[in-house]
Write a protein that holds these residues in place. Structure first.
Motif, PDB file in Angstrom:
ATOM      1  N   PHE A 125       0.880  -1.159   0.000  1.00 27.91           N
ATOM      2  CA  PHE A 125       0.000   0.000   0.000  1.00 27.91           C
ATOM      3  C   PHE A 125       0.917   1.208   0.000  1.00 27.91           C
ATOM      4  CE2 PHE A 125      -2.140   3.244   2.655  1.00 27.91           C
ATOM      5  CZ  PHE A 125      -3.266   3.464   1.876  1.00 27.91           C
ATOM      6  N   VAL A 126       0.727   2.125  -0.937  1.00 27.99           N
ATOM      7  CA  VAL A 126       1.570   3.314  -1.055  1.00 27.99           C
ATOM      8  C   VAL A 126       0.657   4.533  -0.938  1.00 27.99           C
ATOM      9  CG1 VAL A 126       3.138   4.591  -2.569  1.00 27.99           C
ATOM     10  CG2 VAL A 126       3.197   2.085  -2.546  1.00 27.99           C
ATOM     11  N   ALA A 127       0.990   5.442  -0.007  1.00 34.81           N
ATOM     12  CA  ALA A 127       0.113   6.589   0.224  1.00 34.81           C
ATOM     13  C   ALA A 127       0.888   7.834   0.628  1.00 34.81           C
ATOM     14  CB  ALA A 127      -0.895   6.256   1.321  1.00 34.81           C
ATOM     15  N   VAL A 128       0.345   8.983   0.242  1.00 33.37           N
ATOM     16  CA  VAL A 128       0.888  10.286   0.611  1.00 33.37           C
ATOM     17  C   VAL A 128      -0.278  11.155   1.088  1.00 33.37           C
ATOM     18  CG1 VAL A 128       2.007  12.392  -0.218  1.00 33.37           C
ATOM     19  CG2 VAL A 128       2.726  10.179  -1.125  1.00 33.37           C
ATOM     20  N   ASN A 129      -0.135  11.769   2.245  1.00 33.67           N
ATOM     21  CA  ASN A 129      -1.097  12.763   2.705  1.00 33.67           C
ATOM     22  C   ASN A 129      -0.505  14.138   2.434  1.00 33.67           C
ATOM     23  OD1 ASN A 129      -3.183  11.120   3.955  1.00 33.67           O
ATOM     24  ND2 ASN A 129      -1.622  10.572   5.440  1.00 33.67           N
ATOM     25  N   ASN A 130      -1.341  15.058   1.987  1.00 37.15           N
ATOM     26  CA  ASN A 130      -0.922  16.437   1.765  1.00 37.15           C
ATOM     27  C   ASN A 130      -1.740  17.332   2.680  1.00 37.15           C
ATOM     28  OD1 ASN A 130       1.056  16.336  -0.480  1.00 37.15           O
ATOM     29  ND2 ASN A 130      -0.651  15.348  -1.526  1.00 37.15           N
ATOM     30  N   VAL A 131      -1.129  17.810   3.737  1.00 43.57           N
ATOM     31  CA  VAL A 131      -1.681  18.695   4.757  1.00 43.57           C
ATOM     32  C   VAL A 131      -2.685  17.937   5.643  1.00 43.57           C
ATOM     33  CG1 VAL A 131      -2.841  20.874   5.277  1.00 43.57           C
ATOM     34  CG2 VAL A 131      -1.279  20.742   3.322  1.00 43.57           C
ATOM     35  N   VAL A 132      -3.838  17.541   5.104  1.00 44.70           N
ATOM     36  CA  VAL A 132      -4.841  16.832   5.897  1.00 44.70           C
ATOM     37  C   VAL A 132      -4.306  15.442   6.230  1.00 44.70           C
ATOM     38  CG1 VAL A 132      -7.185  15.909   5.913  1.00 44.70           C
ATOM     39  CG2 VAL A 132      -6.731  18.122   4.836  1.00 44.70           C
TER      40      VAL A 132
ATOM     41  N   LEU B  62      -6.405  -5.085   7.005  1.00 39.54           N
ATOM     42  CA  LEU B  62      -6.576  -3.697   6.572  1.00 39.54           C
ATOM     43  C   LEU B  62      -7.749  -3.654   5.602  1.00 39.54           C
ATOM     44  CD1 LEU B  62      -5.297  -0.923   7.002  1.00 39.54           C
ATOM     45  CD2 LEU B  62      -3.881  -1.340   5.002  1.00 39.54           C
ATOM     46  N   ARG B  63      -8.716  -2.852   5.915  1.00 40.84           N
ATOM     47  CA  ARG B  63      -9.959  -2.841   5.143  1.00 40.84           C
ATOM     48  C   ARG B  63     -10.177  -1.521   4.412  1.00 40.84           C
ATOM     49  NH1 ARG B  63     -11.624  -7.772   5.373  1.00 40.84           N
ATOM     50  NH2 ARG B  63     -12.021  -8.717   7.390  1.00 40.84           N
ATOM     51  N   GLY B  64      -9.251  -1.104   3.632  1.00 41.60           N
ATOM     52  CA  GLY B  64      -9.455   0.101   2.833  1.00 41.60           C
ATOM     53  C   GLY B  64      -9.311   1.374   3.639  1.00 41.60           C
ATOM     54  N   PHE B  65      -9.966   2.392   3.181  1.00 41.72           N
ATOM     55  CA  PHE B  65      -9.784   3.721   3.739  1.00 41.72           C
ATOM     56  C   PHE B  65     -10.849   4.135   4.743  1.00 41.72           C
ATOM     57  CE2 PHE B  65      -7.667   3.898  -0.370  1.00 41.72           C
ATOM     58  CZ  PHE B  65      -6.442   4.386   0.004  1.00 41.72           C
ATOM     59  N   PHE B  66     -11.932   3.408   4.841  1.00 39.70           N
ATOM     60  CA  PHE B  66     -13.042   3.772   5.709  1.00 39.70           C
ATOM     61  C   PHE B  66     -13.592   5.151   5.371  1.00 39.70           C
ATOM     62  CE2 PHE B  66     -12.205   0.078   8.062  1.00 39.70           C
ATOM     63  CZ  PHE B  66     -10.860   0.020   8.329  1.00 39.70           C
ATOM     64  N   TRP B  67     -13.508   5.535   4.105  1.00 37.59           N
ATOM     65  CA  TRP B  67     -14.028   6.823   3.670  1.00 37.59           C
ATOM     66  C   TRP B  67     -15.479   6.675   3.284  1.00 37.59           C
ATOM     67  CZ3 TRP B  67      -9.569   7.918  -0.258  1.00 37.59           C
ATOM     68  CH2 TRP B  67      -8.427   8.288   0.441  1.00 37.59           C
ATOM     69  N   PRO B  68     -16.298   7.668   3.620  1.00 40.54           N
ATOM     70  CA  PRO B  68     -17.682   7.609   3.151  1.00 40.54           C
ATOM     71  C   PRO B  68     -17.699   7.755   1.627  1.00 40.54           C
ATOM     72  CG  PRO B  68     -17.222   9.727   4.172  1.00 40.54           C
ATOM     73  CD  PRO B  68     -16.010   8.865   4.379  1.00 40.54           C
ATOM     74  N   ARG B  69     -18.609   7.079   1.000  1.00 40.06           N
ATOM     75  CA  ARG B  69     -18.746   7.158  -0.456  1.00 40.06           C
ATOM     76  C   ARG B  69     -19.960   8.006  -0.788  1.00 40.06           C
ATOM     77  NH1 ARG B  69     -14.188   5.046  -3.003  1.00 40.06           N
ATOM     78  NH2 ARG B  69     -13.311   3.591  -1.540  1.00 40.06           N
ATOM     79  N   THR B  70     -19.929   8.622  -1.939  1.00 38.95           N
ATOM     80  CA  THR B  70     -21.027   9.466  -2.373  1.00 38.95           C
ATOM     81  C   THR B  70     -21.330   9.167  -3.831  1.00 38.95           C
ATOM     82  OG1 THR B  70     -21.826  11.748  -2.358  1.00 38.95           O
ATOM     83  CG2 THR B  70     -19.542  11.421  -3.027  1.00 38.95           C
ATOM     84  N   LYS B  71     -22.335   9.800  -4.366  1.00 37.89           N
ATOM     85  CA  LYS B  71     -22.698   9.648  -5.771  1.00 37.89           C
ATOM     86  C   LYS B  71     -22.847  11.027  -6.385  1.00 37.89           C
ATOM     87  CE  LYS B  71     -25.091   5.265  -5.264  1.00 37.89           C
ATOM     88  NZ  LYS B  71     -26.310   4.508  -5.481  1.00 37.89           N
ATOM     89  N   TYR B  72     -22.596  11.103  -7.679  1.00 35.58           N
ATOM     90  CA  TYR B  72     -22.809  12.341  -8.412  1.00 35.58           C
ATOM     91  C   TYR B  72     -24.264  12.431  -8.842  1.00 35.58           C
ATOM     92  CZ  TYR B  72     -17.730  12.752  -8.914  1.00 35.58           C
ATOM     93  OH  TYR B  72     -16.382  12.877  -8.668  1.00 35.58           O
ATOM     94  N   ALA B  73     -24.807  13.620  -8.791  1.00 31.73           N
ATOM     95  CA  ALA B  73     -26.127  13.864  -9.360  1.00 31.73           C
ATOM     96  C   ALA B  73     -25.977  13.896 -10.879  1.00 31.73           C
ATOM     97  CB  ALA B  73     -26.677  15.198  -8.848  1.00 31.73           C
TER      98      ALA B  73
END
Length: 148
Positions: free
Chosen positions: A91-98, A118-129
């Motif tokens: 897994f390769v990652a870079v955070n910029n500020v946040v 490790l189960r991903g990012f745990f980020w909420p997902r959304t959809k585009y209108a």
């Protein structure tokens, strides 16, 4: 923050102290432009941080002449995770500020195996209108084309 102000903070930077040898670290790779060392709080054993020797805060701040050496070192570390640690990948990652805990560009290279928990990012997902994705894509294209 201006680049000059960021550079002024380099004196108190813990990663600059590692690069200079003032602070100890388990260094795994040193090149002319980069240093990689084990993270003291690893996600998994072997979790490595790659930093440019020059104090740079975020990826957008990285000078063009350091892009290839930085990415080459990242690639070498990702390969080493498999070869040396028996990982199936990385897994390769870079955070910029946040979520960037140290204000010095650093890339996380973490060994991964199937079922490691490790189960991903745990980020909420959304959809585009309807039509919204095209508008976002256009805004990004404009920024990438220099605001044209």
């Amino acid at each position: 923050m201006t680049p000059a102000a960021r550079g002024a903070q380099a004196g108190a930077c813990p990663f600059c102290a590692i690069v200079s040898g003032e602070s100890p670290a388990q260094v795994v790779l040193e090149t002319e432009h980069t240093v990689a060392f084990l993270d003291v709080r690893p996600v998994f054993k072997g979790h490595t941080l790659l930093v440019p020797r020059r104090h740079v805060v975020t990826l957008p701040d990285l000078p063009a002449d350091l892009l290839a050496p930085y990415l080459t070192a990242t690639q070498r570390l990702a390969s080493a995770m498999v070869e040396a640690l028996g990982a199936q990948g990385s897994f390769v990652a870079v955070n910029n500020v946040v979520s960037q805990s140290v204000a010095h560009l650093h890339t996380h290279v973490v060994p991964r195996t199937r079922g490691d928990g490790l189960r991903g990012f745990f980020w909420p997902r959304t959809k585009y209108a309807d039509g919204e994705a095209a508008a976002y894509a256009q805004r990004l294209r404009q920024a990438l084309d220099g605001g044209a």
